[in-house]
Design an enzyme around this catalytic site. Structure first.
Site, PDB file in Angstrom:
ATOM      1  N   LYS A 107       0.870  -1.192   0.000  1.00 55.66           N
ATOM      2  CA  LYS A 107       0.000   0.000   0.000  1.00 55.66           C
ATOM      3  C   LYS A 107       0.898   1.230   0.000  1.00 55.66           C
ATOM      4  O   LYS A 107       1.750   1.378   0.873  1.00 55.66           O
ATOM      5  CB  LYS A 107      -0.877  -0.036   1.245  1.00 55.66           C
ATOM      6  CG  LYS A 107      -1.944   1.010   1.297  1.00 55.66           C
ATOM      7  CD  LYS A 107      -2.954   0.594   2.367  1.00 55.66           C
ATOM      8  CE  LYS A 107      -3.982   1.618   2.666  1.00 55.66           C
ATOM      9  NZ  LYS A 107      -4.990   1.117   3.595  1.00 55.66           N
ATOM     10  N   LEU A 155       1.633  -5.452   3.329  1.00 55.74           N
ATOM     11  CA  LEU A 155       0.431  -6.106   3.867  1.00 55.74           C
ATOM     12  C   LEU A 155       0.266  -7.519   3.334  1.00 55.74           C
ATOM     13  O   LEU A 155       0.718  -7.830   2.225  1.00 55.74           O
ATOM     14  CB  LEU A 155      -0.807  -5.305   3.454  1.00 55.74           C
ATOM     15  CG  LEU A 155      -0.909  -3.872   3.959  1.00 55.74           C
ATOM     16  CD1 LEU A 155      -2.029  -3.133   3.230  1.00 55.74           C
ATOM     17  CD2 LEU A 155      -1.148  -3.851   5.458  1.00 55.74           C
ATOM     18  N   GLU A 156      -0.399  -8.320   4.108  1.00 57.22           N
ATOM     19  CA  GLU A 156      -0.836  -9.629   3.630  1.00 57.22           C
ATOM     20  C   GLU A 156      -1.722  -9.414   2.393  1.00 57.22           C
ATOM     21  O   GLU A 156      -2.532  -8.487   2.350  1.00 57.22           O
ATOM     22  CB  GLU A 156      -1.654 -10.280   4.754  1.00 57.22           C
ATOM     23  CG  GLU A 156      -2.238 -11.616   4.423  1.00 57.22           C
ATOM     24  CD  GLU A 156      -3.083 -12.200   5.565  1.00 57.22           C
ATOM     25  OE1 GLU A 156      -3.658 -13.267   5.374  1.00 57.22           O
ATOM     26  OE2 GLU A 156      -3.157 -11.563   6.637  1.00 57.22           O
ATOM     27  N   TYR A 157      -1.552 -10.255   1.397  1.00 51.58           N
ATOM     28  CA  TYR A 157      -2.366 -10.163   0.183  1.00 51.58           C
ATOM     29  C   TYR A 157      -3.678 -10.904   0.400  1.00 51.58           C
ATOM     30  O   TYR A 157      -3.664 -12.090   0.746  1.00 51.58           O
ATOM     31  CB  TYR A 157      -1.573 -10.753  -0.992  1.00 51.58           C
ATOM     32  CG  TYR A 157      -2.380 -10.973  -2.247  1.00 51.58           C
ATOM     33  CD1 TYR A 157      -3.163  -9.955  -2.775  1.00 51.58           C
ATOM     34  CD2 TYR A 157      -2.329 -12.196  -2.920  1.00 51.58           C
ATOM     35  CE1 TYR A 157      -3.904 -10.156  -3.940  1.00 51.58           C
ATOM     36  CE2 TYR A 157      -3.050 -12.403  -4.086  1.00 51.58           C
ATOM     37  CZ  TYR A 157      -3.845 -11.374  -4.588  1.00 51.58           C
ATOM     38  OH  TYR A 157      -4.573 -11.572  -5.732  1.00 51.58           O
ATOM     39  N   ALA A 158      -4.779 -10.208   0.214  1.00 52.83           N
ATOM     40  CA  ALA A 158      -6.101 -10.827   0.346  1.00 52.83           C
ATOM     41  C   ALA A 158      -6.639 -11.090  -1.056  1.00 52.83           C
ATOM     42  O   ALA A 158      -7.091 -10.179  -1.747  1.00 52.83           O
ATOM     43  CB  ALA A 158      -7.037  -9.906   1.132  1.00 52.83           C
ATOM     44  N   ASP A 201     -14.290   1.075  13.274  1.00 50.61           N
ATOM     45  CA  ASP A 201     -14.692   1.361  11.897  1.00 50.61           C
ATOM     46  C   ASP A 201     -14.974   0.071  11.121  1.00 50.61           C
ATOM     47  O   ASP A 201     -14.547  -0.094   9.984  1.00 50.61           O
ATOM     48  CB  ASP A 201     -13.592   2.183  11.219  1.00 50.61           C
ATOM     49  CG  ASP A 201     -14.099   2.942   9.996  1.00 50.61           C
ATOM     50  OD1 ASP A 201     -15.327   3.099   9.868  1.00 50.61           O
ATOM     51  OD2 ASP A 201     -13.269   3.366   9.179  1.00 50.61           O
ATOM     52  N   GLU A 205     -16.336  -2.065   3.654  1.00 52.69           N
ATOM     53  CA  GLU A 205     -15.173  -1.467   2.973  1.00 52.69           C
ATOM     54  C   GLU A 205     -13.857  -1.793   3.677  1.00 52.69           C
ATOM     55  O   GLU A 205     -12.793  -1.729   3.067  1.00 52.69           O
ATOM     56  CB  GLU A 205     -15.287   0.059   2.931  1.00 52.69           C
ATOM     57  CG  GLU A 205     -16.413   0.592   2.106  1.00 52.69           C
ATOM     58  CD  GLU A 205     -17.700   0.775   2.910  1.00 52.69           C
ATOM     59  OE1 GLU A 205     -17.996  -0.075   3.776  1.00 52.69           O
ATOM     60  OE2 GLU A 205     -18.408   1.743   2.634  1.00 52.69           O
ATOM     61  N   ASN A 206     -13.936  -2.078   4.967  1.00 54.09           N
ATOM     62  CA  ASN A 206     -12.720  -2.326   5.735  1.00 54.09           C
ATOM     63  C   ASN A 206     -12.491  -3.807   6.009  1.00 54.09           C
ATOM     64  O   ASN A 206     -11.707  -4.173   6.878  1.00 54.09           O
ATOM     65  CB  ASN A 206     -12.764  -1.539   7.053  1.00 54.09           C
ATOM     66  CG  ASN A 206     -12.636  -0.050   6.798  1.00 54.09           C
ATOM     67  OD1 ASN A 206     -12.140   0.353   5.751  1.00 54.09           O
ATOM     68  ND2 ASN A 206     -13.092   0.764   7.735  1.00 54.09           N
ATOM     69  N   ASP A 219      -7.506  -2.214   7.772  1.00 58.63           N
ATOM     70  CA  ASP A 219      -7.706  -0.797   8.024  1.00 58.63           C
ATOM     71  C   ASP A 219      -7.984  -0.464   9.486  1.00 58.63           C
ATOM     72  O   ASP A 219      -9.143  -0.359   9.915  1.00 58.63           O
ATOM     73  CB  ASP A 219      -8.853  -0.271   7.137  1.00 58.63           C
ATOM     74  CG  ASP A 219      -8.609   1.188   6.813  1.00 58.63           C
ATOM     75  OD1 ASP A 219      -8.078   1.892   7.680  1.00 58.63           O
ATOM     76  OD2 ASP A 219      -8.927   1.596   5.687  1.00 58.63           O
TER      77      ASP A 219
HETATM   78  P1  AMP Z   1      -7.625   0.926   0.758  1.00 60.09           P
HETATM   79  O1  AMP Z   1      -6.740   2.028   0.320  1.00 60.09           O
HETATM   80  O2  AMP Z   1      -7.073   0.171   1.937  1.00 60.09           O
HETATM   81  O3  AMP Z   1      -9.046   1.370   0.967  1.00 60.09           O
HETATM   82  O4  AMP Z   1      -7.642  -0.147  -0.438  1.00 60.09           O
HETATM   83  C1  AMP Z   1      -8.237   0.120  -1.678  1.00 60.09           C
HETATM   84  C2  AMP Z   1      -8.605  -1.192  -2.356  1.00 60.09           C
HETATM   85  O5  AMP Z   1      -7.423  -1.948  -2.622  1.00 60.09           O
HETATM   86  C3  AMP Z   1      -9.479  -2.119  -1.509  1.00 60.09           C
HETATM   87  O6  AMP Z   1     -10.838  -1.832  -1.662  1.00 60.09           O
HETATM   88  C4  AMP Z   1      -9.123  -3.501  -2.076  1.00 60.09           C
HETATM   89  O7  AMP Z   1      -9.885  -3.762  -3.241  1.00 60.09           O
HETATM   90  C5  AMP Z   1      -7.673  -3.349  -2.460  1.00 60.09           C
HETATM   91  N1  AMP Z   1      -6.781  -3.834  -1.390  1.00 60.09           N
HETATM   92  C6  AMP Z   1      -6.335  -3.132  -0.331  1.00 60.09           C
HETATM   93  N2  AMP Z   1      -5.543  -3.874   0.443  1.00 60.09           N
HETATM   94  C7  AMP Z   1      -5.497  -5.097  -0.131  1.00 60.09           C
HETATM   95  C8  AMP Z   1      -4.853  -6.342   0.224  1.00 60.09           C
HETATM   96  N3  AMP Z   1      -4.103  -6.441   1.315  1.00 60.09           N
HETATM   97  N4  AMP Z   1      -5.019  -7.394  -0.593  1.00 60.09           N
HETATM   98  C9  AMP Z   1      -5.806  -7.294  -1.704  1.00 60.09           C
HETATM   99  N5  AMP Z   1      -6.437  -6.167  -2.085  1.00 60.09           N
HETATM  100  C10 AMP Z   1      -6.292  -5.075  -1.310  1.00 60.09           C
END
Ligand code: AMP
Length: 346
Positions: A107, A155-158, A201, A205-206, A219
Site C-alpha cells: 500500500k 500487507l498480507e495479500y487478500a 470502523d 469497505e474495511n 484498516d
Molecule cells: P484501501 O486504500 O485500503 O481502501 O484499499 C483500496 C482497495 O485496494 C481495496 O478496496 C481492495 O480492493 C484493495 N486492497 C487493499 N488492500 C489489499 C490487500 N491487502 N489485498 C488485496 N487487495 C487489497
C-alpha cells in the site's frame, strides 16, 4: 452532533440515501520534513534502523522469514505487479519480495496527502496497532518503509479483494454464509479487545476476503487503545456509527458490538439498517434504533441483531455470548468455512 473535523476516507460511492461525507479539511500545513514514521513495533525483531530509510522487520510468516539478519526494506526489494485497488491516500499493488518470492500487497501512501489531510496520527496508529496483531481473521501488516515522498505498508495479500465489492456483486448473502462471517469477525474482535484495541470502523469497505474466502479485518486507521474518550471524526457514511458515537459521547469496546450488528444486517439484506434518504434521517433512525427487517430474515437472526443493536452500550450482547447464540451455533458450527463464490453464479 459532537464530532471532530473530518479527514475523509470515503470509499463508498455516494448512493441514494447514503449519508455522504461533509468534510471540509483546512488548517495549517506542516512542512514535509515534519512527517515522522512511527516507531518500530515492540516485541518484533528490529531491523537495522537507518535514519533515512527507517527499518522494517523480518517476521515469522511473512517476507524475509528465513532471514536471521535484520532487515531494512526498500522498494528495490520488491517486484511490483498489478494494481489491486485505489484508496483515498494512495494505491495498493500486488508485489513479490525478490528473495523469498513471498507475495504481498504493497500500500503506497503519499506523504503530502497525509500531511494535507492531517491524518499523520491516524497512519501512525494504524501501523503501530496492525503490526502487532496476529489473528487468522486480521490482515497482517508485515512492516513498512518510506522514501522522500511515499510511505509503503507491506500487507498480507487478500486474494479475493474487498467484502464491499463482493457484497455489491452478490447483492446479499445467505444466512449460513453471514453467520460464518459474523462468527469469524466476532473472534477477531474478541482478540482485539483482549489486546485493548477498539477497531471503531467495522464496515464492508474495511473487510477483505482471503485465499480461502475467509474474512480479514483491515484498516485500523480509526482504531484506538482502550479506554478512550477520544472523540470520533465524522467521516464517510454515518451508517455504522453507534448512538453514543454520533452524539460525541465517550465510548468503549461496545461500539464494535454495535457495528457487528449493523454489518450482520447489511450482509443479509444488502443495505445497512439505518439507510435513509439523508444523513439527518439516518441519524434519527440510529438514535431511536428504528429498524425494519425484511420477511426473509429468520427469527433467530433478528434475535441476534436485536441484542447487538441496543442503545445502551452496557446492554449489548457481549462478544463471547455472540459465539454461543443459536443463530451462530446452528448456521456456523466450528469448522464451517465460507463458501467459495463463483463470479459467474449469483
Ligand atoms: P484501501 O486504500 O485500503 O481502501 O484499499 C483500496 C482497495 O485496494 C481495496 O478496496 C481492495 O480492493 C484493495 N486492497 C487493499 N488492500 C489489499 C490487500 N491487502 N489485498 C488485496 N487487495 C487489497
Amino acid at each position: 452532533m459532537n464530532i471532530n473535523k473530518c479527514s475523509c476516507k470515503e470509499n463508498r460511492p455516494p448512493t441514494a440515501g447514503r449519508s455522504g461525507c461533509g468534510c471540509n479539511i483546512s488548517g495549517p500545513k506542516m512542512p514535509m520534513d515534519s512527517f515522522k514514521v512511527p516507531a518500530a513495533p515492540i516485541g518484533r525483531p528490529l531491523g537495522k534502523v537507518n535514519e533515512n530509510k527507517e527499518h522494517q522487520l523480518a517476521s515469522q510468516s511473512g517476507p524475509g522469514k528465513n532471514e536471521d539478519k535484520k532487515k531494512s526494506w526498500s522498494l528495490s526489494d520488491f517486484d511490483l505487479g498489478r494494481p489491486l485497488g485505489k484508496g483515498k491516500f494512495g494505491n495498493v499493488y500486488l508485489a513479490r519480495e525478490k528473495e523469498s518470492h513471498y507475495v504481498v500487497a504493497l500500500k503506497v501512501l503519499f506523504k503530502s496527502q497525509i500531511l494535507d489531510s492531517e491524518i499523520e496520527h491516524q497512519v501512525r496508529r494504524e501501523v503501530e496497532i496492525q503490526c502487532r496483531l496476529r489473528h487468522p481473521n486480521i490482515l497482517r501488516m508485515y512492516g513498512y518503509f518510506h522514501d522522500e515522498k511515499r510511505i509503503y505498508l507491506i500487507l498480507e495479500y487478500a486474494k479475493h479483494g474487498s467484502m464491499y465489492k463482493l457484497l455489491k456483486e452478490r447483492e446479499r448473502f445467505d444466512e449460513k454464509t453471514v453467520a460464518i462471517y459474523i462468527r469469524d469477525l466476532t473472534k477477531a474482535l474478541v482478540y482485539c479487545h483482549a489486546k485493548k484495541v477498539i477497531h471503531r470502523d467495522i464496515k464492508p469497505e474495511n473487510l477483505l476476503i482471503g485465499h480461502n474466502w475467509e474474512l480479514k479485518i483491515a484498516d485500523f486507521g480509526w482504531s484506538v487503545h482502550s479506554p478512550s474518550s477520544r472523540r470520533m471524526t465524522l467521516c464517510g457514511t454515518l451508517d455504522y456509527l453507534s448512538p453514543e458515537m454520533i452524539e460525541g459521547k465517550p465510548h468503549n469496546y461496545a461500539v464494535d458490538i454495535w457495528s457487528l450488528g449493523v454489518l450482520c444486517y447489511e450482509l443479509l439484506v444488502g443495505l445497512p439498517p439505518f439507510d435513509a434518504k439523508d444523513s439527518h434521517q439516518t441519524y434519527r433512525k440510529i438514535r431511536y434504533v428504528i429498524i425494519k427487517y425484511p420477511d426473509f430474515i429468520s427469527e433467530k437472526a433478528k434475535d441476534l441483531m436485536g441484542k447487538l443493536l441496543v442503545i445502551n452500550p452496557e446492554q449489548r450482547l457481549p462478544l463471547i455470548n455472540v459465539l454461543q447464540h443459536p443463530w451462530i451455533t446452528e448456521n456456523a458450527p466450528e469448522g464451517a468455512q465460507p463458501p467459495a463464490f463463483n463470479p459467474e453464479q449469483k
